[in-house]
Every structure is written in C-alpha cells, then in structure tokens.
Design a protein around this motif. Structure first.
Motif, short mmCIF file in Angstrom:
data_model
loop_
_atom_site.label_atom_id
_atom_site.label_comp_id
_atom_site.label_asym_id
_atom_site.label_seq_id
_atom_site.Cartn_x
_atom_site.Cartn_y
_atom_site.Cartn_z
N ARG A 254 58.05 91.15 -34.58
CA ARG A 254 57.69 92.33 -34.77
C ARG A 254 57.99 92.57 -36.26
NH1 ARG A 254 58.03 91.51 -29.61
NH2 ARG A 254 57.01 93.26 -27.95
N MET A 255 58.26 91.76 -36.87
CA MET A 255 58.35 91.91 -38.34
C MET A 255 57.31 91.52 -39.30
SD MET A 255 62.43 90.71 -38.52
CE MET A 255 62.56 90.84 -40.41
N VAL A 256 56.23 91.33 -38.47
CA VAL A 256 54.66 91.10 -39.27
C VAL A 256 54.10 92.32 -39.68
CG1 VAL A 256 52.60 89.93 -39.05
CG2 VAL A 256 54.54 88.96 -37.82
N ALA A 257 54.08 92.57 -41.04
CA ALA A 257 53.17 93.78 -41.65
C ALA A 257 52.92 93.65 -42.99
CB ALA A 257 54.31 94.88 -41.37
N ASP A 258 51.86 94.28 -43.43
CA ASP A 258 51.36 94.36 -44.73
C ASP A 258 51.74 95.45 -45.39
OD1 ASP A 258 50.56 91.67 -44.05
OD2 ASP A 258 48.48 92.49 -43.43
N VAL A 259 52.88 96.31 -44.87
CA VAL A 259 53.43 97.45 -45.41
C VAL A 259 54.79 97.57 -45.45
CG1 VAL A 259 51.16 98.77 -44.83
CG2 VAL A 259 53.07 98.52 -43.11
N PRO A 260 55.57 98.36 -46.09
CA PRO A 260 56.95 98.38 -45.82
C PRO A 260 57.45 98.66 -44.56
CG PRO A 260 56.29 99.61 -47.77
CD PRO A 260 55.08 99.36 -47.11
N LEU A 261 58.50 97.62 -44.02
CA LEU A 261 58.99 97.83 -42.57
C LEU A 261 60.39 97.74 -42.88
CD1 LEU A 261 58.36 95.45 -39.94
CD2 LEU A 261 60.46 95.33 -40.70
N GLY A 262 61.19 98.83 -41.99
CA GLY A 262 62.36 98.98 -41.75
C GLY A 262 62.90 99.01 -40.29
N ALA A 263 64.07 99.78 -40.10
CA ALA A 263 64.72 99.94 -38.76
C ALA A 263 65.25 101.15 -38.65
CB ALA A 263 65.68 98.71 -38.29
N PHE A 264 65.48 101.79 -37.34
CA PHE A 264 66.24 103.06 -37.08
C PHE A 264 67.60 102.15 -36.80
CE2 PHE A 264 62.20 104.45 -34.97
CZ PHE A 264 61.90 105.28 -36.23
N LEU A 265 68.69 102.89 -37.46
CA LEU A 265 70.04 102.50 -37.03
C LEU A 265 71.15 103.47 -36.72
CD1 LEU A 265 72.11 100.23 -37.17
CD2 LEU A 265 72.59 100.66 -39.59
N SER A 266 71.42 103.58 -35.32
CA SER A 266 72.23 104.61 -34.92
C SER A 266 73.59 104.20 -35.16
CB SER A 266 71.96 104.99 -33.25
OG SER A 266 72.04 103.97 -32.55
N GLY A 267 74.02 102.67 -34.95
CA GLY A 267 75.31 102.42 -35.05
C GLY A 267 75.70 102.04 -33.45
N GLY A 268 74.75 102.29 -32.49
CA GLY A 268 74.90 101.60 -31.13
C GLY A 268 74.61 100.46 -30.93
N VAL A 269 74.84 99.53 -29.75
CA VAL A 269 74.77 98.30 -29.47
C VAL A 269 73.20 97.92 -29.60
CG1 VAL A 269 74.88 96.29 -27.73
CG2 VAL A 269 76.60 98.26 -27.75
N ASP A 270 72.28 98.63 -29.44
CA ASP A 270 70.84 98.15 -29.33
C ASP A 270 70.11 98.22 -30.75
OD1 ASP A 270 71.37 98.00 -26.57
OD2 ASP A 270 70.34 100.22 -26.15
N SER A 271 70.23 99.28 -31.59
CA SER A 271 69.89 99.41 -32.85
C SER A 271 70.63 98.38 -33.70
CB SER A 271 70.02 100.69 -33.19
OG SER A 271 70.96 101.27 -33.59
N SER A 272 71.84 98.32 -33.45
CA SER A 272 72.67 97.44 -34.41
C SER A 272 72.12 95.78 -33.93
CB SER A 272 74.02 97.63 -33.87
OG SER A 272 74.56 98.85 -34.33
N SER A 273 71.92 95.57 -32.85
CA SER A 273 71.55 94.26 -32.45
C SER A 273 70.01 93.85 -33.22
CB SER A 273 71.28 94.05 -30.92
OG SER A 273 72.64 94.17 -30.35
N VAL A 274 69.50 94.64 -33.21
CA VAL A 274 67.96 94.84 -33.77
C VAL A 274 68.17 94.43 -35.29
CG1 VAL A 274 65.84 95.73 -34.23
CG2 VAL A 274 66.69 95.81 -32.05
N VAL A 275 68.95 95.26 -35.96
CA VAL A 275 69.36 95.17 -37.38
C VAL A 275 69.86 93.97 -37.48
CG1 VAL A 275 70.53 96.03 -39.12
CG2 VAL A 275 69.20 97.54 -37.83
N ALA A 276 70.69 93.28 -36.85
CA ALA A 276 71.48 92.09 -37.17
C ALA A 276 70.48 91.01 -37.07
CB ALA A 276 72.69 91.85 -35.94
N LEU A 277 69.73 90.91 -36.07
CA LEU A 277 68.76 89.80 -35.84
C LEU A 277 67.65 90.12 -37.11
CD1 LEU A 277 68.49 89.72 -32.17
CD2 LEU A 277 69.64 88.28 -33.53
N MET A 278 67.13 91.21 -37.25
CA MET A 278 66.19 91.36 -38.63
C MET A 278 67.00 90.84 -39.91
SD MET A 278 64.76 95.23 -37.98
CE MET A 278 63.60 95.08 -39.42
N ALA A 279 68.39 91.02 -40.16
CA ALA A 279 68.83 90.51 -41.29
C ALA A 279 68.80 88.95 -41.15
CB ALA A 279 70.27 91.10 -41.18
N GLU A 280 69.39 88.41 -40.23
CA GLU A 280 69.28 87.04 -39.85
C GLU A 280 68.00 86.27 -40.27
OE1 GLU A 280 71.04 84.49 -36.36
OE2 GLU A 280 69.44 85.07 -35.83
#
Length: 631
Positions: A254-280
């Motif tokens: 889901r990180m395939v895009a030809d435009v700027p891409l980011g993530a919602f980050l609430s600080g909960g388990v789920d959004s934090s997990s997504v951000v952690a794996l995106m950063a990896e």
C-alpha cells in the motif's frame, strides 16, 4: 481515489443524456477534483471523477480496453496491478498506460468474473462490454469503497459512489424507509443491507452484479467471504513470524503511489504498527500526522509524539478545540444518510491535516476486527465461558432477573456498570453480542416510537439481520461469530463509511493495510488463545510488534477518537438538545413521541442520566432528513 456514476437501461436500450450523468458525477467532485469524463452508448452511460494517485498523467476515465470492446469506470486501488499486468502481458495483453485501471479491463477480458479474486485492493467499479451488452458492477471484499444502486421509473438502474450522486437524478424517489430508522437507532448508522431511502440499495461487500439488456435485475452474487471455520496448527512463535510477514506485505503493497504518501498516527497499537513497518521499508522519513484536543482527558498526542520520535518521522500535529460542535451540518452533508459515530468529527479533522501535505494516507483500521481487539470481544469471550458452564434454563431466569433489578449506573465507574453484562448473560451468545453492539436497546427504541412507526415496523427488529448473519457464519465459536459480524456488518457500515466519507470530503485517499485479505484470512484461523490472552486482545499482533514498539504503546488501554458530546449537550448544545423534540422535520415524520425525547433531553442536561449518544443520533437524523428533503 475517485467517484463513479452510471445509468443502465435493463429492458429497452434508451438513449442516456450525458448532461444527466455529468450532474451525477459533479455532485461528487470532492472525490475526484483532478478531472472527469462521461461516456454513453445505447442504453448505458458511465461517468467518472478522478483523484490522480497512480499514472497521474495517464489513465483517464471512462477508459476503453485496448481493443475498444469494454469501458471502465473505477474507484479505488489495485495493489497487485503490476504483478497482474506482467501475467496478462505474457498471455498476450497489450497496455497503453502505466496504471491499474487498464489492468482491470484486461483481467476482465481474460478471466471474466473470475478476475475478482485475483484483485488485491479496495474498489468499486463498472465495466460495460459492448459486444456482450453486459454491465458488471463489483465491490471489494470488505466494502472499503461504496456503491449505491437505485432502479428508476424509466426502467434504468442508476449507480453512484455516494448517495448524493443518485440524488442528482430527478427521477430518484425521496421517501424514507422506516426500517432504516429502526436500524439507525439501533446501530448509529444505516447498515449496508438498508438505505435511508426506499428503493435505494448498496451493493454488498464482496459481491458483484452482472446485468444484461432484456433480462430482469439479478440478485447480487457473492464472490468472497471470510471463514473462521478452520484453525492453524503449529507453534505460537511460527504463527507470530507468519503474522509479521503478512503485516509487512500488507503495508509495503500500500506504499505504491505517484503522489505524496503518509500515515495517520494516533499513538495506539494499530497506527503505530503501520508507521513502524512503513519506516522499516521507506528510505525517506515517513510523513505522519495526528490530532490533539485541548481537553487533556481526550488528548493522545504524547503517545503519537513518542512513536514519531522513535521512527524519525516527519510528524505534524494540530490541537483542535474539544468544542468543535459547529460542524454538525457539515458532517450531515458528508454522509447523506444519518450517521451518528461522533468520532467522524476528529477523523475528518485528521484527514484535513493530512491533506495539507499528502494525497494518500495509511490508517490502522481493521486490526481490532481481525484480531479481537475490542473490549467487547474480551467481555463476550468471558461471558461465553460462563454460558458454557450454566445451561440456558438456569442462566436465563437468573441473570435476567438480576439485570432487570440492577440500576442503569451511567455515572458509575465501568466495573460497576453491570446491568448490560447481566442482560447479556441471560441471552444466547449471538443475541448477547448484538446487544453489546447496539447503541439503543430494543426496549429503548420502542419507548421512543409513535404508534404510527410501530405499525410500520410490524415485527421487524434491527437485531434480526445481524442474528441471521451470525447464525450462518462459517465459524466455530461465539468469538468467531462476533468477529465475523464485525467484519461483515459493523466494519462496512460504520468504520469504513466513516473513513471513506471524511477522507473523500477533503480529496484524500485513505488506505487500510490491516484489512489486507490475506492478513484477514490468516488471522481468522488463529486459535482463540492467540487472539485473546491474559485479558489482552490482539495478543499475537502485540507479541509480533514487541521488537518495534515499547510496552506503554502496546499495552495501554485502547482509547480511539473521543468526542465530548455528553458535555456539549449539558453546555453549549443544551438548547439544541431541548429543541430536538420539537424539530419540524422530525415532527413531520410522525415517528417519535416528542414528550419522551424531551424527557430524555432534560434528564441528560440535569446530569441524572447520560443520554448523549441517543441525543446525538436524533440530532444527526434530524439534520440528515432536513438536507435530503425527504420528510
């Protein structure tokens, strides 16, 4: 992300007015501000609004196949389009663009409806085959992307991504469905088996319609379902590694895009997990955003800031006022149908913030449904243990009597609010879960209704479709059936509707990696003790993410977006609460007992009871009916 609309004459291929199609599409311009198009043929017309994400300069829609035989309008993203493109190209397909839309057309021509299980993504699309004179309408597995349908008096079927697209057609009837009112009061939204307007339907998630000129309107055909009927065998460590693999694959795709891409980050388990794996995965800092509140009890930004520092994200946060109640009409306009999930307001706010810097944002939605992360899952799981120990003939009268005697202690700490638990224990497993999901119980709804509405409803109760769904669920336990109900009923009706409308309102594409179907299918086969253990939901996911996230993030109590509607209705919205009972719109419907609504409002304002959720439901119903002009 995009908006689609169309008209299809089932019996006689009458001409379709392009201007009418254009009006339907332009009513959803927020879904696709980057361009639009209309195509018509004998008895059919397709319209599109585009938000450019992949192949920005190419892939205009409506799009014709390479041989000109098929025409497509498409809302969504196909994450495996490159792999499919290579497979189809090796089989002889020709491509003229670099996007996923043309891949759908080639897949349809190669495999017909069997192309659907091959598509990994979120989508609602229409394909017209000029040679076969058929129209395919299809919706993704989980219902991430919506599709509304309505047969019209001229013999055509109209469809659109949002109800407002159908409302732009002059032949659409605007008569409210009283059954939808019962559903809405029970759940806080109009579920996918119903619409607030009679005659309007939603194509169910994981279904398709194949229409032919000269044939009657068929029933939707299911092309995907999730099963909880099997169990994985193996060591917990091996299943943890496999779960982590699925999580990584879901995020990276889901990180395939030809435009700027980011993530919602609430600080909960789920959004934090997504951000952690995106950063990896990402070579560049991940762009993240979060919303805070000026009320300390509602603010989670410190946790989001901790995760942002940990992974070096390009983080933006904004504090908004907890008294953000002056956007009620804006919310009603976004959703068309009445929608009473008050977290829609902060969700819209975080989408606004994200859109300032990105066009695509990944969210953490879906893990709670897939891996039993909600508090109600833990309660239901524990209650089922007691149900197995005590037979129904003993349990029903015992806990039923206790539940009727126990006070409704809205003011008390959570452990002392036992009334709903006692009532649930008196019921069957499935009915107990329905009662846990319901915002307003059956008795509370009946007390509100006028004799007129009771007569219109007859024997129908909102719980019936959910109980039927749970009864036929491919499942082995009460927890399985509860999660199946969440994925098939609550997720598309509430969570995904909320995210779609609030993100599309600001022309932002939201992607849900934790709803990847391979991840879901894997999670559905996990033993119950790997979903819930030691009072923790999402147990295996939390174990898998220990290498990325600290204990306070993984194991802190789940909060989510909270809107202080209880305080609003005792403060700045107190007079609004009082006027709900005398609303001209609700009065014209004749559905409710005004004196009962007035008493509920006064009890809440005085602090004797917490009726805030019901008052919010009635307020949003009033504003939606006023906008729709159907009462």
């Amino acid at each position: 992300m995009c908006g689609i609309a169309g008209l299809y004459h089932l019996a006689t291929p009458k001409p379709v007015d392009p201007a009418r199609l254009e009006r339907m599409a332009d009513a959803m311009v927020h879904r696709g501000p980057d361009g639009g198009g209309v195509w018509t043929g004998p008895g059919v017309g397709l319209a599109h609004r585009r938000l450019s994400i992949i192949d920005v300069a190419g892939s205009p829609q409506p799009m014709a196949s390479s041989d000109g035989r098929c025409i497509l309008v498409f809302n969504g993203e196909i994450y495996n389009f490159r792999e499919l493109r290579a497979e189809l190209k090796a089989a002889g397909a020709t491509f003229h663009t670099d996007g996923d839309s043309e891949v759908i057309l080639a897949a349809w021509q190669k495999w017909g409806v069997d192309c659907l299980p091959r598509l990994s993504g979120m989508f609602a699309f229409a394909i017209y085959d000029l040679a076969a004179r058929t129209l395919l309408l299809a919706r993704d597995r989980l219902g991430v992307k919506p599709l509304f349908l309505a047969p019209l008096s001229d013999g055509s079927l109209a469809f659109a991504s949002e109800l407002k697209g159908l409302l732009a057609h002059p032949l659409l009837r605007r008569e409210a469905d009283p059954l939808a009112v019962e559903d809405y009061l029970a759940w806080g939204y109009v579920p996918d088996h119903r619409s607030i307007l009679k005659g309007v339907e939603k194509l169910p998630a994981g279904h398709y319609l194949l229409l032919r000129h000269g044939a009657p309107l068929p029933c939707p055909v299911r092309w995907w379902d999730i099963s909880f009927a099997e169990r994985h065998r193996g060591k917990a460590a091996d299943l943890e590694a496999e779960l982590l693999h699925h999580l990584r694959e879901a995020v990276s795709s889901r990180m395939v895009a030809d435009v700027p891409l980011g993530a919602f980050l609430s600080g909960g388990v789920d959004s934090s997990s997504v951000v952690a794996l995106m950063a990896e995965i990402s070579a560049d800092p991940v762009r993240t955003c979060s919303i805070g509140f000026d009320a300390a009890a509602l603010d989670e930004t410190s946790y989001a800031d901790e995760v942002a520092r940990r992974f070096g994200t390009d983080h933006r946060s904004r504090t908004v006022s907890a008294d953000d109640f002056d956007h009620v009409d804006t919310l009603a306009a976004m959703f068309d149908e009445p929608f009473a999930d008050a977290s829609a307001l902060p969700t819209w706010r975080v989408c606004q913030l994200a859109r300032e810097s990105v066009t695509v944002a990944l969210s953490g939605d879906g893990a709670d449904e897939a891996l039993a992360g909600y508090r109600r899952h833990r309660f239901h799981h524990a209650e089922d243990r007691l149900r197995r120990l005590l037979p129904q003939p003993l349990r029903g009268p015992l806990f039923g009597a206790l539940g009727s005697l126990y006070p409704k202690a809205d003011w008390a700490p959570r452990p002392l609010r036992a009334k709903s638990t006692l009532i649930s224990l008196a019921s069957s497993s499935d009915l107990g879960y329905c009662q846990a999901l319901a915002i307003v119980p059956e008795s509370g709804r009946q007390a509100l209704y006028s004799p007129q509405l009771k007569a219109q409803l007859g024997d129908y109760r909102a719980e019936q479709p959910l109980l039927e769904l749970m009864a036929r669920a491919p499942a082995r336990s009460g927890l399985d059936r509860a999660q199946y109900a969440d994925l098939a009923f609550w997720l598309p009706g509430d969570i995904l509707t909320k995210v779609d409308r609030t993100s599309m309102a600001v022309s932002l594409e939201a992607r849900e990696p934790l709803l990847d179907h391979r991840l879901l299918e894997f999670s559905a086969r996990l033993p119950e003790n790997l979903r819930i253990r030691q009072g923790q939901g999402k147990w295996l996911m939390k174990q898998a993410m220990r290498r990325y996230l600290p204990e306070p993030i993984l194991f802190r109590p789940k909060q989510g977006f909270v809107t202080p509607i209880a305080q609003w209705f005792r403060g700045p919205l107190a007079e609004t609460a009082r006027t709900i009972a005398t609303s001209a719109t609700l009065a014209r419907t004749g559905w409710f007992d005004p004196s009962r609504i007035g008493a509920l409002a006064e009890a809440h304002i005085s602090g004797r009871a917490d009726n805030s959720r019901l008052l919010w439901q009635l307020l949003m119903l009033d504003r939606s009916l006023t906008r729709l002009k159907i009462a």
